[in-house]
Design a protein around this motif. Structure first.
Motif, short mmCIF file in Angstrom:
data_model
loop_
_atom_site.label_atom_id
_atom_site.label_comp_id
_atom_site.label_asym_id
_atom_site.label_seq_id
_atom_site.Cartn_x
_atom_site.Cartn_y
_atom_site.Cartn_z
N ASP A 59 29.73 44.51 39.82
CA ASP A 59 29.61 43.12 40.25
C ASP A 59 29.66 42.24 39.01
OD1 ASP A 59 28.93 41.49 42.79
OD2 ASP A 59 27.64 40.63 41.25
N THR A 60 30.58 41.29 39.01
CA THR A 60 30.73 40.36 37.89
C THR A 60 30.20 39.00 38.32
OG1 THR A 60 32.69 41.55 37.12
CG2 THR A 60 32.33 39.33 36.26
N LEU A 61 29.21 38.49 37.59
CA LEU A 61 28.48 37.30 38.01
C LEU A 61 29.06 36.02 37.42
CD1 LEU A 61 25.02 38.92 37.35
CD2 LEU A 61 25.99 38.45 39.61
N PRO A 62 29.07 34.94 38.20
CA PRO A 62 29.49 33.62 37.68
C PRO A 62 28.31 33.00 36.93
CG PRO A 62 28.99 33.45 40.02
CD PRO A 62 28.78 34.89 39.65
N THR A 63 28.19 33.29 35.65
CA THR A 63 26.97 32.93 34.90
C THR A 63 26.81 31.42 34.70
OG1 THR A 63 28.20 33.34 32.84
CG2 THR A 63 26.86 35.14 33.72
N LYS A 64 27.87 30.66 34.94
CA LYS A 64 27.72 29.20 34.85
C LYS A 64 27.05 28.64 36.10
CE LYS A 64 31.65 28.38 31.76
NZ LYS A 64 32.94 27.64 31.57
N PHE A 111 31.94 28.25 42.79
CA PHE A 111 31.85 29.39 41.88
C PHE A 111 32.21 30.67 42.62
CE2 PHE A 111 27.55 28.51 43.42
CZ PHE A 111 27.10 29.73 43.87
N VAL A 112 32.74 31.63 41.86
CA VAL A 112 33.30 32.86 42.42
C VAL A 112 32.53 34.07 41.90
CG1 VAL A 112 35.35 34.32 42.64
CG2 VAL A 112 35.58 31.82 42.51
N ASN A 113 32.10 34.90 42.83
CA ASN A 113 31.50 36.18 42.48
C ASN A 113 32.53 37.27 42.79
OD1 ASN A 113 30.01 38.79 43.20
ND2 ASN A 113 28.42 37.60 42.19
N GLN A 114 32.73 38.18 41.85
CA GLN A 114 33.75 39.22 42.01
C GLN A 114 33.12 40.61 41.98
OE1 GLN A 114 37.57 39.02 39.81
NE2 GLN A 114 37.06 41.05 39.01
N ALA A 115 33.57 41.46 42.87
CA ALA A 115 33.15 42.86 42.88
C ALA A 115 34.40 43.75 42.84
CB ALA A 115 32.32 43.17 44.12
N ASP A 116 34.31 44.85 42.13
CA ASP A 116 35.43 45.78 42.09
C ASP A 116 34.92 47.21 42.11
OD1 ASP A 116 34.70 45.00 39.25
OD2 ASP A 116 36.02 46.69 38.83
N VAL A 117 35.81 48.11 42.49
CA VAL A 117 35.49 49.53 42.60
C VAL A 117 36.67 50.31 42.05
CG1 VAL A 117 36.44 49.69 44.93
CG2 VAL A 117 34.74 51.34 44.22
N GLY A 118 36.40 51.49 41.51
CA GLY A 118 37.51 52.26 40.96
C GLY A 118 37.14 53.71 40.69
N GLY A 119 38.17 54.50 40.47
CA GLY A 119 38.03 55.90 40.12
C GLY A 119 39.34 56.40 39.54
#
Length: 323
Positions: free
Chosen positions: A185-190, A286-294
């Motif tokens: 999870d990548t947070l919109p810190t602003k 503001f945008v919150n982004q989530a990603d998944v991978g393998g």
């Protein structure tokens, strides 16, 4: 007892070997053992395996029936179980064994071609006569790799409010295991500060690690280790709980699972709680982004989802009207 003298020997039959018709002369001395060595050439045949694609492969674009190179097989003797040969298909999808003695054998796929699933179903064959090439045709199903994640949250918030993000559909949808599996999870810190994480649960027993980065450090730090996939936990991750500096905040966190099998997926949904900064102005998005991978075969398989939130800030009340 054989008396001394000269004898002539001729081979009449030797199962599995070519008969040596040459007459051998043997000199025997009474009371002594005479050793006669006879070298025979075994009767042999070969095993030939042709491997093709069972269906259209979405990963490499090969249609059904395409010959598959670089598929490896192990050939075992049926009676003893000993490994007789290891073969690999060429560019035409054909693999040939060395000359093998007559008998029954078991052929087992030991390594599949790239982007195809391994089929370890054994095939039994028999070489029955000299020079025979026993042919077997086999197919492989396409390997499918896919991961998923869905991110949802509040569509509108006011400054200073707590916001909750729900994550769903986290999983390895592939037909194969993936290594280095994670969701992040990548947070919109602003706009927000991380407060706590609800870990959720998963359908495969195991442990994983949660790590995070801050705006002042590009290195991952451990937030929680040996987290059970079967236990739903609440992990406090506020700046105060993490002991961050006054000008420091979490920019991202990541759940690191390592190797996960096919069909690995969440059961209870994870959630992320953040606090919205009170300094935001109305209309801010503001945008919150989530990603998944393998990783499969050295290649990253990834998916991303985003959620946009708008800040609502009430204006001044309208003036009263009336008589």
């Amino acid at each position: 007892m054989t008396t001394s003298g000269r004898y002539y020997l001729k081979e009449l039959e030797n199962e599995g070997y070519l008969v040596d018709t040459e007459m051998k002369t043997v000199y025997v001395t009474a009371g002594e053992t005479t050793i006669v060595e006879w070298k025979n050439t075994p009767i042999t045949g070969q095993i030939q395996v042709t491997k093709t694609s069972a269906e259209y492969n979405t990963m490499n674009g090969w249609p059904a029936g395409t010959p598959l190179p670089n598929t490896e097989f192990e050939i075992y003797e049926h009676r003893s179980g000993n490994l007789a040969d290891t073969i690999k298909t060429d560019k035409n999808g054909v693999a040939k064994s060395r000359p093998l003695p007559l008998g029954r054998y078991k052929v087992v796929e030991s390594k599949s071609a790239d982007y195809y699933g391994l089929d370890k179903t054994p095939i039994e064959v028999e070489i029955e006569y000299a020079g025979q090439i026993v042919k077997a045709a086999m197919t492989n199903k396409s390997l499918y790799t896919n991961v998923s994640i869905t991110k949802r949250g509040y569509s509108e918030v006011v400054p200073g409010q707590s916001i909750k993000y729900d994550l769903s559909g986290i999983g390895n949808n592939s037909t194969t295991a993936l290594t280095s599996f994670y969701w992040r999870d990548t947070l919109p810190t602003k706009a927000v500060r991380l407060d706590k994480i609800v870990t959720g649960t998963y359908n495969v027993p195991g442990n994983y690690k949660i790590v995070y980065k801050t705006n002042l450090s590009s290195e991952y730090r451990t937030l929680a280790d040996n987290v059970s996939t079967q236990q739903n936990r609440v992990i406090i991750a506020s700046p105060a709980a993490l002991g961050l500096a006054s000008n420091e905040c979490v920019t991202e966190f990541m759940c690191v699972f390592g190797v996960v099998p096919s069909n690995f997926r969440q059961v209870e949904a994870p959630a992320v709680y953040c606090n919205v900064l009170s300094s935001l102005t109305g209309g801010t998005k503001f945008v919150n982004q989530a990603d998944v991978g393998g990783v499969y075969n050295g290649q990253w398989i990834m998916a991303t989802d985003r959620w946009v939130t708008t800040v609502y800030k009430p204006g001044k009340p309208l003036p009263r009207t009336g008589y």
